[in-house]
Design an enzyme around this catalytic site. Sequence first.
Site, short mmCIF file in Angstrom:
data_model
loop_
_atom_site.label_atom_id
_atom_site.label_comp_id
_atom_site.label_asym_id
_atom_site.label_seq_id
_atom_site.Cartn_x
_atom_site.Cartn_y
_atom_site.Cartn_z
N LYS A 1 -5.10 -10.62 -7.24
CA LYS A 1 -6.26 -10.70 -6.35
C LYS A 1 -7.40 -9.81 -6.87
O LYS A 1 -7.13 -8.69 -7.33
CB LYS A 1 -5.82 -10.23 -4.96
N LYS B 1 -11.09 -4.06 -4.85
CA LYS B 1 -11.91 -2.88 -5.12
C LYS B 1 -11.07 -1.77 -5.72
O LYS B 1 -11.62 -0.82 -6.28
CB LYS B 1 -12.67 -2.41 -3.88
N LYS C 1 0.82 -1.22 0.00
CA LYS C 1 0.00 0.00 0.00
C LYS C 1 0.85 1.26 0.00
O LYS C 1 0.47 2.27 -0.58
CB LYS C 1 -0.93 0.02 1.21
P1 AMP Z 1 -10.81 -5.40 2.94
O1 AMP Z 1 -11.78 -5.06 1.89
O2 AMP Z 1 -9.39 -5.30 2.50
O3 AMP Z 1 -11.08 -4.72 4.26
O4 AMP Z 1 -11.02 -6.96 3.20
C1 AMP Z 1 -12.09 -7.45 3.96
C2 AMP Z 1 -12.10 -8.95 4.01
O5 AMP Z 1 -12.30 -9.49 2.70
C3 AMP Z 1 -10.80 -9.58 4.53
O6 AMP Z 1 -11.11 -10.70 5.32
C4 AMP Z 1 -10.11 -9.99 3.26
O7 AMP Z 1 -9.19 -11.05 3.48
C5 AMP Z 1 -11.27 -10.42 2.39
N1 AMP Z 1 -10.95 -10.29 0.96
C6 AMP Z 1 -10.69 -9.15 0.27
N2 AMP Z 1 -10.43 -9.43 -1.02
C7 AMP Z 1 -10.51 -10.79 -1.15
C8 AMP Z 1 -10.33 -11.69 -2.25
N3 AMP Z 1 -10.02 -11.25 -3.48
N4 AMP Z 1 -10.50 -13.01 -2.02
C9 AMP Z 1 -10.83 -13.47 -0.78
N5 AMP Z 1 -11.00 -12.67 0.29
C10 AMP Z 1 -10.84 -11.34 0.11
#
Ligand code: AMP
Length: 348
Positions: free
Chosen positions: A210, A213, A127
């Site tokens: 991955k 968003k 990041k």
């Molecule tokens: P974040 O949006 O970064 O706060 O992520 C929130 C949750 O979603 C966390 O548990 C991440 O590990 C999961 N997550 C985000 N992107 C992915 C993805 N591409 N595949 C699986 N889990 C994800």
Amino acid sequence: MGDTVHMPDSRAPDFPQRVFSGIQPSGGLTLGNYLGAIKRFVEMQDSGVETIYCVVDMHAITVWQEPDALRRATRELAAGYLAAGLDPARSILFNQSQVPAHAELGWIFNCVARMGWLNRMTQFKDKAGKNREKASVGLFAYPNLMAADILAYHATHVPVGEDQKQHLELTRDIAIKFNNDYGVEFFPVVEPVIEGAATRVMSLRDGTKKMSKSDPSDMSRINLTDDADTIARKVRKAKTDPEPLPEAPGGLEARPEARNLVNIYAALSGGSVAQVMAEHGGKPFSEFKPLLADLAVAELAPISAEMARLMHDPAEIDRILADGAARARVLAQPILERTFDIVGMVRG
Ligand code: AMP
Ligand code: TRP
């Protein structure tokens, strides 16, 4: 439902099972968030364990957020939780900034964690990029606040996607060091719950990246706010190789795009990769993709419609978050008070 969730054995046997997890309100929710996190949150709630789910707004501001966009994303994430099946009567749902114990315990952990530990965090390196001098101090200390989120409730199990594994190891290191330094058995050593077929959902445009968003291409991801036509179109246009699906899971090894679509199918259908292969192995993508599109639409379109409905009444969402925060404070406050006492802070 109750017996379908696997809770790994806790290394904190003296602590009652309690689940905590959080998601940042820093933009829309993706299929990755849904399959890697929210769908698991709902399963755990439905299995009858005590569950606490947070909208981590203080983590979100470790990178710049427009205030109005942050407010909207906070309510939209809460709407996503509710639309996916989290029930504020059975789970505690709230946003982090309404419970001061997170920041207070986070400070204590800033003084427990070592610079060297945080320097190894790959999410910070990703990041912050090349411009580390310009990254906020909060982005660097981010994992300490995450440890505080979890440990303020003595949570024992944390469902997350694969990318959060390193942060949870740090949470464990913090608990162990605190307990050792002060000669107590106060904080549990938490278990990550990184399970299911979709712990790492990949981009629909590149099976080695991955799904995120922040990807500039909207075609790379399915958003929980996409309507049925958009979801179907994105699945149909997903990148694949020209071969049909292999006959057995082993044949997916060197085919990241094929593997990703099979994993998504398995996670959506609630089955295993082996089951998907047994049913669909050998089919060309021209046959498999429409089936996957139907499955994705059937599961996601009602969630997206319910989110839109809930977003028409933001006051009701705010009420649910405030109520959850009040219940969260009741759980966190005595743990925080005891922590201050252990550390040697005088409290009147
Ligand atoms: P974040 O949006 O970064 O706060 O992520 C929130 C949750 O979603 C966390 O548990 C991440 O590990 C999961 N997550 C985000 N992107 C992915 C993805 N591409 N595949 C699986 N889990 C994800
Ligand atoms: N760091 C997590 C993410 O980016 C979000 C998060 C913050 C979290 N606090 C948490 C996840 C506590 C689980 C438990 O996905």
